[in-house]
Design a protein around this motif. Structure first.
Motif, PDB file in Angstrom:
ATOM      1  N   PRO A 171       0.820  -1.217   0.000  1.00 14.04           N
ATOM      2  CA  PRO A 171       0.000   0.000   0.000  1.00 14.04           C
ATOM      3  C   PRO A 171       0.850   1.262   0.000  1.00 14.04           C
ATOM      4  N   ALA A 172       0.224   2.360  -0.375  1.00 10.65           N
ATOM      5  CA  ALA A 172       0.923   3.638  -0.455  1.00 10.65           C
ATOM      6  C   ALA A 172       1.541   4.041   0.877  1.00 10.65           C
ATOM      7  N   THR A 173       0.898   3.678   1.985  1.00 11.59           N
ATOM      8  CA  THR A 173       1.425   4.050   3.302  1.00 11.59           C
ATOM      9  C   THR A 173       2.751   3.386   3.612  1.00 11.59           C
ATOM     10  N   GLN A 174       3.099   2.309   2.876  1.00 12.09           N
ATOM     11  CA  GLN A 174       4.357   1.594   3.081  1.00 12.09           C
ATOM     12  C   GLN A 174       5.306   1.782   1.895  1.00 12.09           C
ATOM     13  N   SER A 175       4.981   2.731   1.010  1.00 10.00           N
ATOM     14  CA  SER A 175       5.756   2.938  -0.209  1.00 10.00           C
ATOM     15  C   SER A 175       6.394   4.319  -0.208  1.00 10.00           C
ATOM     16  N   ALA A 176       7.372   4.515  -1.089  1.00 16.81           N
ATOM     17  CA  ALA A 176       8.130   5.772  -1.162  1.00 16.81           C
ATOM     18  C   ALA A 176       7.198   6.987  -1.215  1.00 16.81           C
ATOM     19  N   PRO A 177       7.556   8.020  -0.456  1.00 15.05           N
ATOM     20  CA  PRO A 177       8.789   8.210   0.315  1.00 15.05           C
ATOM     21  C   PRO A 177       8.760   7.577   1.712  1.00 15.05           C
ATOM     22  N   ASN A 178       7.723   6.802   2.021  1.00 17.13           N
ATOM     23  CA  ASN A 178       7.640   6.114   3.317  1.00 17.13           C
ATOM     24  C   ASN A 178       8.508   4.853   3.305  1.00 17.13           C
ATOM     25  N   ALA A 207      -1.287   8.079  -3.377  1.00 13.60           N
ATOM     26  CA  ALA A 207      -1.913   9.393  -3.175  1.00 13.60           C
ATOM     27  C   ALA A 207      -1.772   9.892  -1.750  1.00 13.60           C
ATOM     28  N   GLY A 208      -0.623   9.679  -1.145  1.00 18.56           N
ATOM     29  CA  GLY A 208      -0.379  10.186   0.198  1.00 18.56           C
ATOM     30  C   GLY A 208       0.564  11.369   0.160  1.00 18.56           C
ATOM     31  N   ALA A 209       1.080  11.730   1.333  1.00 19.74           N
ATOM     32  CA  ALA A 209       2.027  12.849   1.420  1.00 19.74           C
ATOM     33  C   ALA A 209       3.279  12.538   0.610  1.00 19.74           C
ATOM     34  N   GLY A 210       3.662  13.454  -0.270  1.00 18.27           N
ATOM     35  CA  GLY A 210       4.840  13.265  -1.101  1.00 18.27           C
ATOM     36  C   GLY A 210       4.661  12.267  -2.217  1.00 18.27           C
ATOM     37  N   GLN A 211       3.426  11.884  -2.491  1.00 21.48           N
ATOM     38  CA  GLN A 211       3.149  10.875  -3.515  1.00 21.48           C
ATOM     39  C   GLN A 211       2.291  11.464  -4.636  1.00 21.48           C
ATOM     40  N   PRO A 212       2.331  10.893  -5.820  1.00 16.85           N
ATOM     41  CA  PRO A 212       3.190   9.754  -6.172  1.00 16.85           C
ATOM     42  C   PRO A 212       4.664  10.154  -6.243  1.00 16.85           C
ATOM     43  N   ALA A 213       5.501   9.330  -5.642  1.00 19.09           N
ATOM     44  CA  ALA A 213       6.942   9.571  -5.683  1.00 19.09           C
ATOM     45  C   ALA A 213       7.463   9.235  -7.074  1.00 19.09           C
ATOM     46  N   ALA A 214       8.562   9.870  -7.457  1.00 21.39           N
ATOM     47  CA  ALA A 214       9.167   9.588  -8.761  1.00 21.39           C
ATOM     48  C   ALA A 214       9.488   8.102  -8.875  1.00 21.39           C
ATOM     49  N   ALA A 215       9.261   7.545 -10.049  1.00 23.08           N
ATOM     50  CA  ALA A 215       9.405   6.106 -10.262  1.00 23.08           C
ATOM     51  C   ALA A 215      10.817   5.616  -9.987  1.00 23.08           C
ATOM     52  N   ASN A 216      10.923   4.336  -9.611  1.00 21.54           N
ATOM     53  CA  ASN A 216      12.213   3.634  -9.505  1.00 21.54           C
ATOM     54  C   ASN A 216      13.198   4.327  -8.566  1.00 21.54           C
ATOM     55  N   PHE A 217      12.671   4.808  -7.446  1.00 25.44           N
ATOM     56  CA  PHE A 217      13.470   5.492  -6.424  1.00 25.44           C
ATOM     57  C   PHE A 217      14.022   6.823  -6.902  1.00 25.44           C
ATOM     58  N   MET A 258      12.755   0.267   1.607  1.00 20.76           N
ATOM     59  CA  MET A 258      11.802   1.089   0.856  1.00 20.76           C
ATOM     60  C   MET A 258      11.352   0.341  -0.386  1.00 20.76           C
ATOM     61  N   VAL A 259      10.069   0.530  -0.703  1.00 20.94           N
ATOM     62  CA  VAL A 259       9.485   0.063  -1.950  1.00 20.94           C
ATOM     63  C   VAL A 259       9.209   1.298  -2.788  1.00 20.94           C
ATOM     64  N   SER A 260       9.570   1.277  -4.063  1.00 22.64           N
ATOM     65  CA  SER A 260       9.448   2.469  -4.901  1.00 22.64           C
ATOM     66  C   SER A 260       7.986   2.841  -5.145  1.00 22.64           C
ATOM     67  N   GLY A 261       7.774   4.083  -5.544  1.00 26.52           N
ATOM     68  CA  GLY A 261       6.440   4.621  -5.707  1.00 26.52           C
ATOM     69  C   GLY A 261       5.726   4.118  -6.951  1.00 26.52           C
ATOM     70  N   ALA A 262       4.389   4.219  -6.914  1.00 22.29           N
ATOM     71  CA  ALA A 262       3.543   3.899  -8.064  1.00 22.29           C
ATOM     72  C   ALA A 262       2.693   5.115  -8.397  1.00 22.29           C
ATOM     73  N   THR A 263       2.264   5.206  -9.637  1.00 19.26           N
ATOM     74  CA  THR A 263       1.498   6.370 -10.076  1.00 19.26           C
ATOM     75  C   THR A 263       0.157   6.483  -9.367  1.00 19.26           C
ATOM     76  N   THR A 264      -0.321   5.370  -8.774  1.00 19.65           N
ATOM     77  CA  THR A 264      -1.617   5.381  -8.081  1.00 19.65           C
ATOM     78  C   THR A 264      -1.508   5.816  -6.628  1.00 19.65           C
TER      79      THR A 264
END
Length: 284
Positions: free
Chosen positions: A73-80, A113-123, A105-111
């Motif tokens: 989930p986004a809560t466990q994904s970059a930048p988290n 939608a949290g703080a600092g998200q979506p993070a840039a792809a692939n770290f 860290m798990v890299s971000g996805a375009t979907t």
């Protein structure tokens, strides 16, 4: 008449416990894209068993588990950061991570939608150049340790604190530039090394390495990704080999029922037990 002593000595005849070396099967390959390594990945799946249809918590027929990061989930994904025990608690698959660094860290996805998200792809949130350096095998997420390029994966009966063993472990890596810099080391229940294996090179491409053993004997693996940890000023190239991982594939974790180390030491020393009983014999 003197009191005779009756003694019985029982010796367990295991003066040495030889290490039984079971032959392992190594599957590896690399190439420019996902299509180049799908075949070797699929062969390793067959080694482990379990078919192609995933069940709950990444279980394939109860004999193989997989982690592809994309359901995190986004809560466990970059930048988290990703919780080290996420895949034994939140999504119980029997894998717990540890590192001398600062976390995972798990890299971000375009979907996201949290703080600092979506993070840039692939770290790309860590270093903008990584977005172009890395590609995914199963879009969109990748995995890495932070503050160190080395981490361990320890196995447990899924959802419990019971140590477990697996028949093998494999992973996909992206942008392996230097042969010997990215490796997987396997350890048995007694923490003895079962060998260190090199991940093949694929500059800007994808690599796969998996090692299968004929019985469940792997308690943990140590993954070394490249020769440097990800960082804002750490660009790939010029002697820096920056590597991250995609899918993990491993055997179903089964409870480690090996004897305690103290028991093994006792048996190795011969296991001699002496029982002594005294009795009084009446005078004639």
């Amino acid at each position: 008449m003197k009191n005779p002593q009756l003694s019985l000595t029982l010796t367990i005849g295991l003066l040495a416990l030889p290490t039984i070396a079971l032959a392992q099967t190594v599957r590896s390959g690399s190439g420019a894209n996902a299509a180049a390594i799908t075949g070797v990945r699929d062969t390793f799946r067959v080694d482990l068993g379990g078919g192609a249809a995933a069940g709950a918590n990444g279980s394939f027929g109860g004999v193989r588990r997989e982690i592809n990061w994309d359901g995190v989930p986004a809560t466990q994904s970059a930048p988290n950061n990703l919780a080290a025990n996420f895949f034994n608690v939140n999504s119980p698959r029997g894998a717990v991570f540890s590192t001398a660094g600062t976390g995972f860290m798990v890299s971000g996805a375009t979907t996201d939608a949290g703080a600092g998200q979506p993070a840039a792809a692939n770290f790309g949130n860590i270093n903008a150049t990584y977005t172009a350096n890395f590609q995914t095998f199963s879009p969109q997420r990748l995995f890495t340790s932070l503050g160190s390029n080395v981490y361990d994966v320890s196995f447990f009966v899924p959802g419990t604190a019971t140590p477990a063993l697996v028949t093998g472990f494999g992973s996909i890596f992206t942008d392996v530039d230097i042969l010997g810099a990215t490796t997987i080391q396997y350890f048995d229940a007694g923490n003895a090394s079962l060998g260190t294996f090199n991940v093949p090179v694929a500059d800007l491409g994808l690599s796969f390495l998996g090692v299968f053993f004929p019985s469940a004997q792997v308690s943990r693996v140590r993954v070394t990704q490249g020769n440097v940890a990800l960082g804002a000023g750490i660009n790939d190239g010029g002697g820096n080999d920056v590597v991250v991982a995609d899918d993990f594939i491993y055997g179903e974790p089964v409870a480690n029922t090996a004897p305690e180390p103290g028991t093994l030491a006792f048996l190795a020393l011969g296991g001699t037990l002496v029982f002594v009983r005294r009795r009084r014999v009446a005078a004639p």
